[in-house]
Motif scaffolding. Structure first.
Motif, mmCIF file in Angstrom:
data_model
loop_
_atom_site.group_PDB
_atom_site.id
_atom_site.type_symbol
_atom_site.label_atom_id
_atom_site.label_comp_id
_atom_site.label_asym_id
_atom_site.label_seq_id
_atom_site.Cartn_x
_atom_site.Cartn_y
_atom_site.Cartn_z
ATOM 1 N N PRO A 136 -6.999 16.680 7.034
ATOM 2 C CA PRO A 136 -6.449 17.447 5.905
ATOM 3 C C PRO A 136 -5.668 16.559 4.951
ATOM 4 C CG PRO A 136 -5.135 17.786 7.865
ATOM 5 C CD PRO A 136 -6.321 16.973 8.295
ATOM 6 N N LEU A 137 -5.594 16.998 3.712
ATOM 7 C CA LEU A 137 -4.796 16.349 2.685
ATOM 8 C C LEU A 137 -3.705 17.311 2.232
ATOM 9 C CD1 LEU A 137 -7.666 14.779 0.568
ATOM 10 C CD2 LEU A 137 -6.170 13.572 2.163
ATOM 11 N N MET A 138 -2.802 16.812 1.375
ATOM 12 C CA MET A 138 -1.740 17.645 0.835
ATOM 13 C C MET A 138 -1.787 17.588 -0.684
ATOM 14 S SD MET A 138 0.007 18.889 3.436
ATOM 15 C CE MET A 138 1.639 19.268 2.834
ATOM 16 N N VAL A 139 -1.668 18.758 -1.317
ATOM 17 C CA VAL A 139 -1.524 18.842 -2.765
ATOM 18 C C VAL A 139 -0.098 19.277 -3.066
ATOM 19 C CG1 VAL A 139 -2.210 20.084 -4.847
ATOM 20 C CG2 VAL A 139 -3.954 19.318 -3.236
ATOM 21 N N SER A 140 0.591 18.527 -3.888
ATOM 22 C CA SER A 140 1.998 18.797 -4.168
ATOM 23 C C SER A 140 2.169 20.107 -4.924
ATOM 24 C CB SER A 140 2.597 17.653 -4.993
ATOM 25 O OG SER A 140 3.918 17.962 -5.382
ATOM 26 N N ILE A 141 3.222 20.849 -4.585
ATOM 27 C CA ILE A 141 3.584 22.047 -5.349
ATOM 28 C C ILE A 141 4.876 21.808 -6.130
ATOM 29 C CG2 ILE A 141 2.377 23.655 -3.844
ATOM 30 C CD1 ILE A 141 5.019 24.350 -2.537
ATOM 31 N N TYR A 142 5.269 20.540 -6.236
ATOM 32 C CA TYR A 142 6.320 20.119 -7.167
ATOM 33 C C TYR A 142 7.605 20.930 -7.022
ATOM 34 C CZ TYR A 142 2.252 17.864 -9.221
ATOM 35 O OH TYR A 142 1.116 17.126 -9.407
ATOM 36 N N GLY A 143 8.183 20.927 -5.832
ATOM 37 C CA GLY A 143 9.498 21.517 -5.641
ATOM 38 C C GLY A 143 9.547 23.013 -5.499
ATOM 39 N N LEU A 144 8.401 23.665 -5.285
ATOM 40 C CA LEU A 144 8.393 25.118 -5.128
ATOM 41 C C LEU A 144 8.665 25.565 -3.697
ATOM 42 C CD1 LEU A 144 5.348 26.161 -7.349
ATOM 43 C CD2 LEU A 144 7.762 26.622 -7.789
ATOM 44 N N VAL A 174 -4.540 21.056 2.586
ATOM 45 C CA VAL A 174 -5.935 21.260 2.214
ATOM 46 C C VAL A 174 -6.825 20.732 3.331
ATOM 47 C CG1 VAL A 174 -7.727 20.828 0.498
ATOM 48 C CG2 VAL A 174 -5.336 21.025 -0.229
ATOM 49 N N TYR A 175 -7.414 21.664 4.075
ATOM 50 C CA TYR A 175 -8.394 21.272 5.086
ATOM 51 C C TYR A 175 -9.725 20.984 4.409
ATOM 52 C CZ TYR A 175 -5.158 23.209 8.555
ATOM 53 O OH TYR A 175 -4.070 23.467 9.336
ATOM 54 N N ARG A 176 -10.478 20.065 4.985
ATOM 55 C CA ARG A 176 -11.755 19.693 4.407
ATOM 56 C C ARG A 176 -12.886 19.932 5.408
ATOM 57 N NH1 ARG A 176 -10.866 13.853 2.001
ATOM 58 N NH2 ARG A 176 -9.907 13.469 4.027
ATOM 59 N N LYS A 243 -12.790 26.624 15.735
ATOM 60 C CA LYS A 243 -14.098 26.486 15.094
ATOM 61 C C LYS A 243 -13.984 25.495 13.937
ATOM 62 C CE LYS A 243 -15.783 31.153 16.137
ATOM 63 N NZ LYS A 243 -16.326 32.427 15.567
ATOM 64 N N ARG A 244 -15.002 24.679 13.751
ATOM 65 C CA ARG A 244 -14.986 23.719 12.647
ATOM 66 C C ARG A 244 -15.324 24.406 11.332
ATOM 67 N NH1 ARG A 244 -13.791 18.707 13.762
ATOM 68 N NH2 ARG A 244 -13.913 18.023 15.947
ATOM 69 N N TYR A 245 -14.652 23.956 10.284
ATOM 70 C CA TYR A 245 -14.834 24.541 8.961
ATOM 71 C C TYR A 245 -16.049 23.929 8.275
ATOM 72 C CZ TYR A 245 -13.882 25.651 4.066
ATOM 73 O OH TYR A 245 -13.981 26.083 2.770
ATOM 74 N N ASN A 246 -16.894 24.776 7.728
ATOM 75 C CA ASN A 246 -18.028 24.332 6.935
ATOM 76 C C ASN A 246 -17.781 24.708 5.479
ATOM 77 O OD1 ASN A 246 -19.738 23.228 9.007
ATOM 78 N ND2 ASN A 246 -20.058 25.333 9.716
#
Length: 347
Positions: A136-144, A174-176, A243-246
């Motif tokens: 997974p990755l992270m997307v910033s929510i800028y202090g929220l 963010v899961y991929r 379960k793996r995400y598709n």
């Protein structure tokens, strides 16, 4: 024999625990094994049966560290952690304006090549190409994060009927493609009343359920859409996404609270002292048809079953009912109820 009980176990932080002292404390507290029926919390037959089976599986683990970690999580979940609700989980709706704001941040983030994304403990920067796709990755929510904690606090307090303190809001995670998350419980010191607020996912991806065990021993698969909130007792009820995400991407934000009168360290040593003296021994009697359990730190899996979790053979599947409104919940009984505090005085 076991003069010092393993160094640096995940549950022990940097401490060392003398096994002889631990056993002495076990007897001082007049513990017995197996646990009495009245020790299971809650005392529902399904909850007791679920964890009795898990204890039997743990006795057959050969690796000492994995076995002790298995006892730690299961003793905490089955016997020592209090429950605050009837089922341990529920579905509700998040605040629409907050969800829309987070969704906009998410869509902007996943569409921009220069969006700051990171893995836990990684430096800020565009590192998407440096890691395997399933991480997974992270997307910033800028202090929220504090706003998320504050706006969701009344929902958690009403559901648990408990005055709470916010510990943290985590995300946007963010899961991929091909991501999965093995079954586990969360941090027992601070992650007591929690939620997953789903923000968005790849519209072409396959539905990806959150799997959770309730306080009656039943297993549920919950499919979330944008704005759906899964409330759950996260250090009590085993949960995960075996379960793996598709799909290309799937993103939520996680919030964790603890009771205002909570002592974050009060249960840690109680769990150690509740593990039986002969925990490291292999059982003399073999239980037939008992699936193998593998424990890696705090994660559990059953490799002999599809998706590595045997309870997936029989689950109840959930999506948010269209008629459920903001301020209502639904849980294992299938009844839509108002999300209200039982007593203003208690909160």
């Amino acid at each position: 024999m076991l003069a010092l009980l393993f160094l640096l176990l995940p549950h022990l932080s940097s401490s060392q625990l003398d096994e002889n002292e631990r056993i002495a404390e076990y007897h001082k507290r007049q513990h017995k094994w197996p646990p009495a029926e009245a020790e299971f919390t809650p005392q529902t037959p399904g909850w007791r049966n679920l964890h009795t089976r898990r204890f039997q599986q743990i006795t057959r683990i050969e690796d000492g560290t994995a076995k002790y970690n298995g006892y730690m999580s299961t003793v905490h979940s089955a016997l020592l952690a209090p429950n605050f609700t009837e089922y341990g989980w529920a579905l509700t709706k998040g605040p629409s304006d907050l969800v829309e704001l987070l969704l906009a941040r998410l869509i902007t983030g996943i569409n921009r090549e220069d969006t700051p994304v990171e893995l836990p403990d990684a430096d800020q920067g565009d590192i998407r190409d440096e890691y395997p796709e399933e991480l997974p990755l992270m997307v910033s929510i800028y202090g929220l994060h504090q706003r998320v904690l504050d706006e969701l606090l009344p929902i958690h307090e009403a559901w648990s009927n408990t005055k709470l303190i916010g510990n943290n809001a985590y995300g946007l995670r963010v899961y991929r493609n091909q991501s999965n998350l093995q079954m586990h419980i969360d941090e027992s010191a601070t992650h007591i009343i929690s939620s997953i607020m789903h923000i968005g996912h790849d519209p072409d991806g396959e539905p990806w359920p959150l799997v959770i065990e309730d306080l009656h021993g039943n297993t549920h698969e919950v499919f979330l859409e944008t704005g759906d909130v899964l409330l759950y007792e996260s250090s009590k009820c085993f949960h995960g996404r075996p379960k793996r995400y598709n799909g290309k991407w799937y993103s939520s934000i996680f919030t964790h609270y603890y009771p205002a009168d909570w002592n974050p360290k009060r249960n840690e040593m109680n769990v150690h002292y509740r593990i039986p003296p002969g925990w490291h021994l292999q059982p003399e009697e073999v239980v037939e048809d008992l699936d193998e359990l593998i424990v890696t730190e705090t994660s559990f899996k059953e490799p002999g079953c599809e998706h590595e979790w045997c309870a997936l053979k029989k689950t109840t599947k959930w999506t948010m009912p269209q008629e459920l409104q903001h301020g209502q919940i639904i849980s294992s009984d299938g009844v839509i109820k108002p999300l209200v505090k039982e007593s203003e005085d208690e909160l």
